[in-house]
Write an enzyme that holds these catalytic residues in place. Structure first.
Site, short mmCIF file in Angstrom:
data_model
loop_
_atom_site.label_atom_id
_atom_site.label_comp_id
_atom_site.label_asym_id
_atom_site.label_seq_id
_atom_site.Cartn_x
_atom_site.Cartn_y
_atom_site.Cartn_z
N LYS A 52 0.84 -1.21 0.00
CA LYS A 52 0.00 0.00 0.00
C LYS A 52 0.87 1.26 0.00
O LYS A 52 2.07 1.19 0.31
CB LYS A 52 -0.93 -0.02 1.21
CG LYS A 52 -0.22 -0.08 2.55
CD LYS A 52 -1.20 -0.45 3.67
CE LYS A 52 -0.48 -0.49 5.01
NZ LYS A 52 -1.36 -0.99 6.09
N ARG A 151 -11.18 -0.78 14.27
CA ARG A 151 -10.80 0.00 13.09
C ARG A 151 -11.48 -0.57 11.85
O ARG A 151 -12.32 0.08 11.26
CB ARG A 151 -9.27 0.00 12.95
CG ARG A 151 -8.77 0.95 11.91
CD ARG A 151 -7.26 0.95 11.79
NE ARG A 151 -6.74 -0.28 11.19
CZ ARG A 151 -5.53 -0.40 10.68
NH1 ARG A 151 -4.68 0.62 10.71
NH2 ARG A 151 -5.10 -1.53 10.14
N TYR A 273 15.57 29.41 11.87
CA TYR A 273 14.32 30.09 12.24
C TYR A 273 14.13 30.12 13.75
O TYR A 273 14.34 29.11 14.43
CB TYR A 273 13.13 29.36 11.61
CG TYR A 273 12.91 29.66 10.15
CD1 TYR A 273 12.58 30.94 9.73
CD2 TYR A 273 13.00 28.64 9.21
CE1 TYR A 273 12.36 31.20 8.38
CE2 TYR A 273 12.77 28.90 7.87
CZ TYR A 273 12.45 30.18 7.46
OH TYR A 273 12.23 30.43 6.14
N MET A 321 12.12 24.18 5.31
CA MET A 321 11.43 23.45 4.26
C MET A 321 12.40 22.69 3.36
O MET A 321 12.14 21.55 2.97
CB MET A 321 10.60 24.42 3.40
CG MET A 321 9.74 23.70 2.37
SD MET A 321 8.85 24.82 1.29
CE MET A 321 7.70 25.59 2.44
C1 LIG Z 1 -0.63 -1.96 6.74
C2 LIG Z 1 -1.23 -3.28 7.08
C3 LIG Z 1 -0.42 -4.42 7.12
C4 LIG Z 1 1.07 -4.35 7.04
O1 LIG Z 1 1.54 -3.88 8.27
P1 LIG Z 1 3.09 -3.79 8.62
O2 LIG Z 1 3.12 -3.46 10.05
O3 LIG Z 1 3.65 -2.72 7.75
O4 LIG Z 1 3.70 -5.11 8.31
C5 LIG Z 1 -1.03 -5.65 7.31
N1 LIG Z 1 -2.37 -5.75 7.46
C6 LIG Z 1 -3.17 -4.66 7.45
C7 LIG Z 1 -4.63 -4.84 7.65
C8 LIG Z 1 -2.63 -3.41 7.28
O5 LIG Z 1 -3.42 -2.33 7.30
#
Ligand SMILES: *Cc1c(COP(=O)(O)O)cnc(C)c1O
Length: 388
Positions: A52, A151, A273, A321
């Site tokens: 992802k 979640r 800054y 930045m």
């Molecule tokens: C992002 C995610 C993973 C991968 O998690 P990592 O901690 O990066 O290995 C696996 N399962 C779900 C449902 C996720 O949202």
């Protein structure tokens, strides 16, 4: 002339893009090696890969073929569009699973691209089942149940209600039931066995099907958490899976930035800054081409260090930045000059350490890496056979 041998300071390598302020090097062979290490840990369970957010910011188009060559056959992404894009970079027979499921109204598109949705809600199940009825066939799907994180996935009550609606769940060819651990990076947390128990309760309500609970950290909780498929993301990219323990994974990312300016200043000189820092003694300062627009977080202001010639160069004052100022006084006079390179992430400063300096985790640093870098991919040092 400086004696390079003596200082160990390197010139910024302009070989890729001579205009770049920083070079991000992604070691694809290290990703493949991490995949193999995780697979070995899993024994007979399958190791999928979570790609992802464009493979955690590292480039899914480059990462996916390397994992395919390492025999990875199952990929997860979060969004449907990520899955559509990933399809072009994995073998036709590879499974691509969509963690958020199909957006409302996009079910047919999901199916047309050969993507399998994770069903998280009763509504998603109803819509997927409706498409199956319209096509007069069963459609593949994954089921997510909530085991405590609140979640994603069906609650126990929703699962019980679904179990009574045979017409819907019989329309799906269930490939997997999955859930996600909230505290897997803390192996001693009571939350882990508690979530596992709730996951087992859910599985008992369902027909037999493969199961998946572990992401990166869950793999290191032991075989009880492996089930049939594990879903690592971060560990593939070298993020430490267990807080405070040695990291068994290979580092994947190296980030080097260019020195733009060097100056000698007296004691008491204000830097950056807000004048949040002042030199304690006469100092040599270097301005370096990386800032929060590159994903080098402003919360690292006044913390951590860049490295050059094996020496730590502490960050002074606020992260801007496009630049930071580091204290280069520890290097011999004349050792650091314009167009030299300093290490931001690398052998001296791990991704996890840089994240800790900024008060965050390696995941956020990776996914925040900007697009102004000269991006380079290392591949071939221990190349595996190309599958295509
Ligand atoms: C992002 C995610 C993973 C991968 O998690 P990592 O901690 O990066 O290995 C696996 N399962 C779900 C449902 C996720 O949202």
């Amino acid at each position: 002339m400086r004696d390079r041998e003596a200082t160990g300071v390197q010139a910024f390598d302009e070989g890729g893009n001579p205009h770049a302020g920083a070079i991000l090097t992604v070691d694809l062979d290290a990703i493949a090696a991490n995949y193999r290490l995780l697979s070995r840990r899993l024994g007979t369970a399958e190791c999928a890969a979570v790609l992802k957010a464009d493979a955690y910011g590292l480039g899914a188009a480059r990462v996916a073929p390397v994992l395919s060559a390492a025999d990875c056959r199952t990929f997860f992404v979060a969004h449907l569009d990520e899955g559509i894009a990933l399809r072009r970079h994995v073998p036709r027979e590879a499974a691509v699973w969509i963690l958020h499921g199909a957006p409302r109204g996009a079910e047919a598109e999901c199916l047309a691209h050969g993507l399998v949705p994770v069903i998280n809600t009763p509504g998603q199940l109803a819509r997927w089942a409706a498409l199956a009825r319209a096509r007069a066939c069963k459609l593949p799907g994954l089921l997510q149940v909530d085991s405590g994180m609140s979640r994603f996935g069906l609650s126990p009550a929703e699962l019980a209600a679904v179990a009574d609606r045979a017409g819907e769940h019989d329309a799906v060819d269930w490939r997997l039931v999955m859930s996600h651990l909230a505290c897997a990076d803390a192996p001693d947390s009571d939350a882990n066995p508690a979530q596992r128990t709730r996951f087992e309760d859910a599985r008992r309500r369902l027909p037999p099907m493969p199961a998946s609970l572990a992401a990166s950290s869950g793999i290191f909780l032991g075989a009880d958490y492996h089930y049939d498929v594990a879903r690592p993301g971060a560990a593939l990219f070298g993020v430490a899976p267990v807080a405070g323990r040695p990291n068994p994974l290979k580092p994947v990312v190296k980030l080097e930035a260019r020195v733009l300016q060097v100056r000698d200043v007296p004691a008491g000189t204000a830097v950056g800054y807000g004048y949040t820092a002042r030199t304690a003694t006469a100092s040599r300062l270097a301005t370096v081409a990386i800032g929060y627009a590159d994903g080098f977080l402003r919360s690292a202001s006044g913390r951590g260090a860049a490295w050059a010639g094996g020496v730590a160069l502490p960050i002074l004052g606020r992260v801007s930045m496009d630049s930071i100022v580091v204290d280069a006084s520890a290097l011999p006079a004349g050792a650091l000059a314009e167009d030299d390179a300093v290490e931001i992430i690398g052998p001296h400063r791990s991704l996890d350490a840089v994240a800790a300096d900024a008060g965050t985790i390696g995941y956020e640093v990776l996914t925040g890496l900007g697009d102004r870098f000269d991006r380079r991919y290392l591949h071939g040092a221990d190349a595996t056979a190309d599958p295509t």
